[in-house]
Scaffold this motif. Structure first.
Motif, PDB file in Angstrom:
ATOM      1  N   GLU A 389       0.864  -1.190   0.000  1.00  0.00           N
ATOM      2  CA  GLU A 389       0.000   0.000   0.000  1.00  0.00           C
ATOM      3  C   GLU A 389       0.897   1.235   0.000  1.00  0.00           C
ATOM      4  OE1 GLU A 389      -3.680   0.000   0.473  1.00  0.00           O
ATOM      5  OE2 GLU A 389      -4.097  -1.815   1.584  1.00  0.00           O
ATOM      6  N   ASP A 478      -1.821   0.445   6.316  1.00  0.00           N
ATOM      7  CA  ASP A 478      -2.288   0.845   4.980  1.00  0.00           C
ATOM      8  C   ASP A 478      -1.636   2.155   4.566  1.00  0.00           C
ATOM      9  OD1 ASP A 478      -3.755   1.711   2.770  1.00  0.00           O
ATOM     10  OD2 ASP A 478      -5.614   0.833   3.452  1.00  0.00           O
ATOM     11  N   ASP A 493      -6.220  -0.672   7.793  1.00  0.00           N
ATOM     12  CA  ASP A 493      -7.428  -1.085   7.075  1.00  0.00           C
ATOM     13  C   ASP A 493      -7.520  -2.603   7.151  1.00  0.00           C
ATOM     14  OD1 ASP A 493      -9.504  -1.659   5.396  1.00  0.00           O
ATOM     15  OD2 ASP A 493      -8.407  -1.184   3.564  1.00  0.00           O
ATOM     16  N   GLU A 531     -12.725   2.440   8.006  1.00  0.00           N
ATOM     17  CA  GLU A 531     -11.287   2.244   7.811  1.00  0.00           C
ATOM     18  C   GLU A 531     -10.623   3.591   8.039  1.00  0.00           C
ATOM     19  OE1 GLU A 531     -10.767   1.110   3.652  1.00  0.00           O
ATOM     20  OE2 GLU A 531      -8.767   1.928   3.615  1.00  0.00           O
TER      21      GLU A 531
END
Ligand code: FEO
Ligand code: CA
Ligand code: CA
Length: 601
Positions: A389, A478, A493, A531
């Motif tokens: 990510e 994330d 997340d 999230e």
């Protein structure tokens, strides 16, 4: 002892506790105020949010859905003003089941039988991004400047963009509506992004495959390409209403998404540009740094299980004195993909004509290499990662942090040095060390900073500094931010996996240096089903902007006392308004210290 170690923590805030409930929580001594919500008017003439009277026309003048990336640039340009600036926010996707009345989700993967042209127009208008002028008042609270000339909505349906770089005008980018291959309507699934040193906003197009329906015939020249990217994903029904999202009618349209889009937030009439030199994949983000030789390096993850880590190195150099001279820096340079080995890693150039990237393998030119970045990287033998990510360079130390969020599908026989855990449910963070801080180097050193998950459960295989408390560990890193001290702040997340960790997503502060390296500390928590995105500090680290994405949607079946999927009529939480009839609203929250001081010290 653990306590003696913990007393050396560089983060001074009192840690909050794991858990999940209907609202957000921040460490004691801090305020976390809602700055802007989905549907809030961002223009003087915009209608107020009315969930029962939604329209595309209204949505085009209101803050979009599912805020993800948050960027900040001070006003005026070049000032580093920490109290007044432009907030650049991505709106990644839409959550129909809680946005629109009467559309409760029966099954996560089912199409929405109740979708109409009208609702699709609202969805498209709710995608994209927002640029908003915000200012800190004398009371220390941030507010929106509604009549600002900078305020802007960028959408999937109304914003014309140009395509630049080596793939611009390529035959594979041409469609019925655009014979030039250089003009695209809109941007979709803008996840994270970046701010350039010249004050532009990079919006990364991530899961673009989900927006396409239909299919090309077997043996079609784009069939293998589409398959490598998961096209058509069929997450939305846009293709039933617009030919461009139906691959059987417009087989080249998917090639026009999956890029990094550059926006000049200082000019609301500027045309966003899709920068093809940065490759085409499921871009999580695009985080730039000026290298010591002046070249600009942009780090990017391709967020899919077993996909890759990339960097782009510009050919030209950043000019701090002349903003205009930087505007096309991202068009020319070299894209590299990462290959990890024991004790080091190499960056392999994705350059047409080199190695396997030749006509014999179906790459007629650099445009082909970029359109099929993933296949080119496959041929080079890049290292398959656990969903990379955010990739964040740390300007203070020149180290680079890679958030590998998770990969439950990795089998024992598929582990590699950089992705050492099979069935990696909780993810890990990799630290890259460019030699002498040279981000243009083709080989780096690297290390694993932490392996995430609960360290008290042996089979999880977590690895933290033992000073980490029972609330300090997390799963599925994330996004992240680096503060002025060079410390990491990580957002998570977990998707519906939060029930496995027993805590909602949130922000954890992370020590990266010294004895406490690898110690996490919990700072903020989101409401159920949300999230955590953002995070972004203002230039003085006295304000921290956080994006609470999709409240009430993920894993609410596991929420004690709720035990079903959220709907508009009955969501797991009505955060942040908590008013009957008002659905949950993705919102940007700003954290400030109650004494007005620097966050985390
Ligand atoms: Fe949109 Fe990779 O998260
Ligand atoms: Ca993300
Ligand atoms: Ca995410």
């Amino acid at each position: 002892s653990k306590q003696a170690l913990a007393s050396k923590a560089s983060f001074s805030f009192p840690e909050i506790k794991h858990g999940v409930d209907e609202t957000h929580h921040v460490a004691e001594g801090y305020d976390a105020d809602v700055l802007i919500r989905w549907g809030d008017p961002i223009f003087a003439d915009a209608p107020e949010f009315d969930p029962m009277k939604q329209s595309a026309a209204a949505q085009l003048k209101q803050f979009g859905y599912n805020n993800d990336y948050v960027g900040f640039v001070g006003l005026p340009y070049g000032s580093d003003n920490p109290d007044h600036g432009l907030l650049c926010v991505n709106h990644e996707y839409t959550s129909e089941e809680v946005m629109f009345p009467g559309l409760g989700r029966q099954d996560k993967d089912a199409e929405f039988a109740g979708m109409t042209r009208e609702l699709i127009d609202i969805e498209m208008a709710a995608h994209g991004g927002s640029v908003i002028e915000i200012k800190k008042g004398t009371d220390g609270k941030w507010g929106l400047v509604k009549d600002s000339r900078y305020n802007r909505r960028i959408t999937a349906s109304t914003t014309e963009m140009t395509v630049s770089g080596p793939a611009a005008g390529h035959a594979r980018l041409k469609t019925t509506a655009d014979s030039s291959g250089t003009k695209v309507i809109g941007t979709i699934n803008n996840c994270a992004g970046g701010m350039t040193p010249w004050g532009t906003y990079l919006m990364a197009e991530e899961n673009f495959h989900g927006y396409f329906n239909g299919a090309v015939a077997e043996g079609h020249k784009e069939a293998a390409n589409h398959e490598r990217y998961g096209v058509p994903g069929g997450w939305y029904v846009w293709g039933s209403y617009e030919d461009r999202f139906d691959v059987s009618k417009e087989p080249n349209e998917p090639n026009r998404f999956g890029w990094v889009v550059e926006v000049d937030p200082f000019d609301a009439s500027s045309t966003p540009v899709k920068r093809t030199a940065l490759g085409r994949f499921k871009h999580e983000g695009a985080e730039p740094i000026v290298n010591k030789d002046g070249r600009v390096v942009v780090y990017c993850g391709d967020d899919q299980r077993f996909d890759y880590l990339y960097k782009f190195v510009s050919a030209g150099t950043f000019n701090a004195e002349d903003r205009a001279a930087n505007m096309n820096l991202l068009d020319e340079g070299t894209l590299y993909v990462a290959k990890f080995e024991e004790g080091g890693m190499n960056w392999l150039a994705l350059t047409h004509g080199e190695g396997p990237l030749t006509a014999a393998n179906g790459f007629a030119d650099q445009g082909d290499v970029l359109i099929e970045t993933r296949r080119a990287a496959d041929l080079l033998g890049a290292t398959p990662m656990d969903r990379p990510e955010d990739v964040e360079p740390n300007a203070k130390t020149n180290k680079v942090y890679v958030m590998c969020t998770n990969n439950s599908k990795r089998k024992e026989e598929q582990v590699n040095v950089a992705n050492p855990r099979p069935a990696n449910t909780f993810g890990h963070i990799i630290e890259l060390s460019p030699p002498d801080g040279d981000h243009a180097s083709e080989s780096y050193a690297w290390d694993i900073l932490v392996k995430c998950g609960d360290p008290s459960v042996a089979e999880v295989g977590a690895q933290w500094n033992p000073a980490t408390s029972e609330n300090g560990w997390f799963g599925s890193p994330d996004n992240c931010a680096v503060d002025h001290m060079g410390r990491l702040w990580i957002s998570t997340d977990q998707g519906s996996n939060w029930s496995k960790s027993g805590t909602a997503d949130g922000i954890w502060a992370m020590e990266t240096e010294g004895e406490l390296r690898g110690t996490g500390k919990m700072f903020f928590r989101v409401p159920v089903g949300a999230e955590m995105c953002g995070p972004r500090f203002a230039p003085d680290d006295k304000s921290l902007f956080l994006a609470v994405q999709h409240p009430a949607t993920d894993g609410t079946k596991d929420y004690p006392g709720f035990e079903k999927n959220s709907t508009f009529e009955e969501p797991a939480t009505r955060w942040p308004d908590f008013k009957e009839g008002v659905p949950p609203r993705p919102s940007v929250v700003v954290v400030t210290k109650q004494d007005g001081g620097v966050i985390g010290v």
